[in-house]
Design an enzyme around this catalytic site. Structure first.
Site, PDB file in Angstrom:
ATOM      1  N   TRP A  15      28.329  44.254  53.045  1.00  0.00           N
ATOM      2  CA  TRP A  15      27.505  43.219  52.400  1.00  0.00           C
ATOM      3  C   TRP A  15      28.346  41.981  52.062  1.00  0.00           C
ATOM      4  CZ3 TRP A  15      27.820  48.312  50.770  1.00  0.00           C
ATOM      5  CH2 TRP A  15      28.780  48.594  49.813  1.00  0.00           C
ATOM      6  N   ARG A  16      29.602  42.008  52.430  1.00  0.00           N
ATOM      7  CA  ARG A  16      30.502  40.923  52.044  1.00  0.00           C
ATOM      8  C   ARG A  16      30.745  39.906  53.139  1.00  0.00           C
ATOM      9  NH1 ARG A  16      35.689  43.246  48.837  1.00  0.00           N
ATOM     10  NH2 ARG A  16      34.568  43.445  46.861  1.00  0.00           N
ATOM     11  N   GLU A  37      24.139  45.586  45.316  1.00  0.00           N
ATOM     12  CA  GLU A  37      24.376  45.750  43.881  1.00  0.00           C
ATOM     13  C   GLU A  37      23.407  46.747  43.255  1.00  0.00           C
ATOM     14  OE1 GLU A  37      26.881  44.979  42.264  1.00  0.00           O
ATOM     15  OE2 GLU A  37      27.841  43.470  43.512  1.00  0.00           O
ATOM     16  N   THR A  43      26.597  54.536  41.455  1.00  0.00           N
ATOM     17  CA  THR A  43      26.746  55.199  42.754  1.00  0.00           C
ATOM     18  C   THR A  43      27.996  54.653  43.451  1.00  0.00           C
ATOM     19  OG1 THR A  43      24.335  55.161  42.825  1.00  0.00           O
ATOM     20  CG2 THR A  43      25.437  55.828  44.837  1.00  0.00           C
ATOM     21  N   LEU A  80      19.799  59.151  47.062  1.00  0.00           N
ATOM     22  CA  LEU A  80      20.681  58.175  46.416  1.00  0.00           C
ATOM     23  C   LEU A  80      20.554  58.219  44.889  1.00  0.00           C
ATOM     24  CD1 LEU A  80      22.715  56.115  47.488  1.00  0.00           C
ATOM     25  CD2 LEU A  80      20.907  54.430  47.647  1.00  0.00           C
ATOM     26  N   TYR A 120      24.114  42.005  34.684  1.00  0.00           N
ATOM     27  CA  TYR A 120      25.230  42.194  35.615  1.00  0.00           C
ATOM     28  C   TYR A 120      24.823  41.777  37.029  1.00  0.00           C
ATOM     29  CZ  TYR A 120      28.119  44.241  39.106  1.00  0.00           C
ATOM     30  OH  TYR A 120      28.865  44.380  40.235  1.00  0.00           O
ATOM     31  N   ASP A 138      31.435  44.671  35.573  1.00  0.00           N
ATOM     32  CA  ASP A 138      31.004  46.057  35.775  1.00  0.00           C
ATOM     33  C   ASP A 138      32.063  46.980  35.163  1.00  0.00           C
ATOM     34  OD1 ASP A 138      33.131  45.947  37.499  1.00  0.00           O
ATOM     35  OD2 ASP A 138      32.039  46.615  39.271  1.00  0.00           O
ATOM     36  N   CYS A 197      50.490  49.962  38.714  1.00  0.00           N
ATOM     37  CA  CYS A 197      50.904  48.667  38.146  1.00  0.00           C
ATOM     38  C   CYS A 197      51.939  47.963  39.016  1.00  0.00           C
ATOM     39  CB  CYS A 197      51.448  48.862  36.737  1.00  0.00           C
ATOM     40  SG  CYS A 197      50.213  49.562  35.617  1.00  0.00           S
ATOM     41  N   CYS A 200      50.347  45.639  41.404  1.00  0.00           N
ATOM     42  CA  CYS A 200      49.260  44.821  40.834  1.00  0.00           C
ATOM     43  C   CYS A 200      49.626  43.339  40.805  1.00  0.00           C
ATOM     44  CB  CYS A 200      48.962  45.310  39.415  1.00  0.00           C
ATOM     45  SG  CYS A 200      47.690  44.331  38.617  1.00  0.00           S
TER      46      CYS A 200
HETATM   47 FE1  SF4 Z   1      48.543  47.904  35.660  1.00  0.00          FE
HETATM   48 FE2  SF4 Z   1      47.524  45.700  36.740  1.00  0.00          FE
HETATM   49 FE3  SF4 Z   1      45.926  47.436  35.563  1.00  0.00          FE
HETATM   50 FE4  SF4 Z   1      47.640  45.981  34.096  1.00  0.00          FE
HETATM   51  S1  SF4 Z   1      45.894  45.220  35.278  1.00  0.00           S
HETATM   52  S2  SF4 Z   1      47.212  48.155  33.908  1.00  0.00           S
HETATM   53  S3  SF4 Z   1      49.360  45.871  35.508  1.00  0.00           S
HETATM   54  S4  SF4 Z   1      47.148  47.835  37.395  1.00  0.00           S
END
Ligand code: SF4
Length: 348
Positions: A15-16, A37, A43, A80, A120, A138, A197, A200
């Site tokens: 859908w993107r 959505e 789901t 669904l 939303y 969300d 993390c 991230c």
């Molecule tokens: Fe870790 Fe990024 Fe989530 Fe912070 S936002 S907890 S750095 S994954």
């Protein structure tokens, strides 16, 4: 930073509009954004994908869906869950055709006036399909925000605080991609149990990471235990092996869906009585299904009979299976286990 990450890591979803085309000014089709959505509420993406493909192949535009027969849409939705969504889907498609000239309105306020569209979904459509600066929050986004801002207030009380935080970060440029980037970040990196993390894109600003709290947030208020209900599903089989199904009343749980006759679902079976006179026997089989607000155990009673005066439908089990909501499919599978596909013959 987040948008750079999205440009490189966006999930490929049917859908993107992918980021390279979105940067060139292409927008997603509001019909596809809306349909996805609604399907994605409660789901998973993996469960939604084949339904989305089937719906958009069969009903490629909102006016096609608006013109579909109710029972075809309910049957296509079977499995669904949360069937009020399918009923509202039809109402919404018809409202778009009748009141908006076949086009979804482009503002959050006008979208909110359509059946089944809450804050939303209105924000998601406005931002992803129309490029409006709307704050799309969300469950994934709530988790990312709670961690990014180290918000320790438990959910659901933290919702307004998390939305305000999300609003602070929503840009004027590419707001739809920003919303989808946050959803993707929550789904693939900042996951519920073990956030990655190290991978991230916003780790340098994340307060939970700095405080070593990432996996502990968001905090949640303890959930109340779901009440237990019981009921009886009555399975009638005629001499041809067909089963008897009725369409449930429009209003209420599983409204408009096909199913075996059942009594009310309450905390005991004392008041349950069969829908017709027949030689009923307790099969001793039960199925269990957990709905949003309660858990249900259905005891299955069976009778081999085709009494007169019934208003429902007699269907072969194989034909019925695909049109049944999950709880009713569990009943059918208990009394008529699905056949294994036959092994192909080998030559020789
Ligand atoms: Fe870790 Fe990024 Fe989530 Fe912070 S936002 S907890 S750095 S994954």
């Amino acid at each position: 930073m987040l948008l750079d990450w999205y440009d490189a890591h966006a999930r490929d979803l049917p859908w993107r509009v992918p980021p390279d085309r979105s940067r060139a000014g292409e927008r997603a089709d509001p019909y596809r954004v809306w349909l996805s959505e609604i399907m994605l509420q409660q789901t998973t993406v993996a469960a939604v994908r084949p339904y989305f493909e089937r719906f958009t192949t069969r009903w490629p535009a909102v006016d096609d869906l608006a013109g579909a027969a109710d029972e075809d849409v309910m049957a296509a939705w079977a499995g669904l869950g949360y069937y009020a969504r399918a009923r509202n889907l039809l109402k919404c498609a018809r409202a778009v055709v009748q009141d908006h000239d076949d086009r979804f309105p482009d503002s959050e306020a006008a979208l909110l006036g359509l059946p089944g569209i809450g804050p939303y979904t209105a924000a998601a459509i406005a931002s992803i399909a129309f490029g409006r600066r709307a704050v799309v929050v969300d469950g994934n986004v709530e988790r990312v925000m709670a961690r990014f801002g180290a918000v320790e207030t438990p959910l659901p009380a933290a919702k307004p605080e998390l939305k305000a935080l999300a609003a602070k970060f929503t840009p004027d440029d590419r707001p739809g991609d920003h919303a989808q980037a946050l959803m993707d970040l929550g789904a693939t990196v900042c996951t519920p149990k073990s956030p990655a993390c190290g991978a991230c894109p916003v780790q340098s600003g994340c307060k939970a990471r700095a405080a070593g709290l990432a996996a502990d947030l968001p905090r949640k208020s303890p959930k109340a235990r779901k009440p237990e209900r019981v009921g009886i599903a009555y399975v009638l089989r005629d001499p041809q092996g067909r089963i008897y199904l009725e369409r449930r009343a429009e209003k209420g749980l599983l409204g408009g869906m096909l199913g075996f006759p059942t009594g009310d679902w309450s905390d005991n079976l004392a008041d349950d009585s069969p829908p017709v006179r027949a030689r009923w026997r307790d099969s001793k089989l039960t199925v269990r299904h957990v709905f949003t607000h309660f858990a249900l155990t259905l005891h299955i009673h069976v009778a081999d009979a085709a009494p007169e005066g019934l208003n429902g439908q007699w269907l072969a089990p194989g034909a019925a299976r695909g049109a049944l909501p999950t709880v009713m499919r569990k009943v059918l599978d208990a009394v008529e286990p699905p056949r294994e596909p036959e092994a192909p013959h080998t030559a020789g």
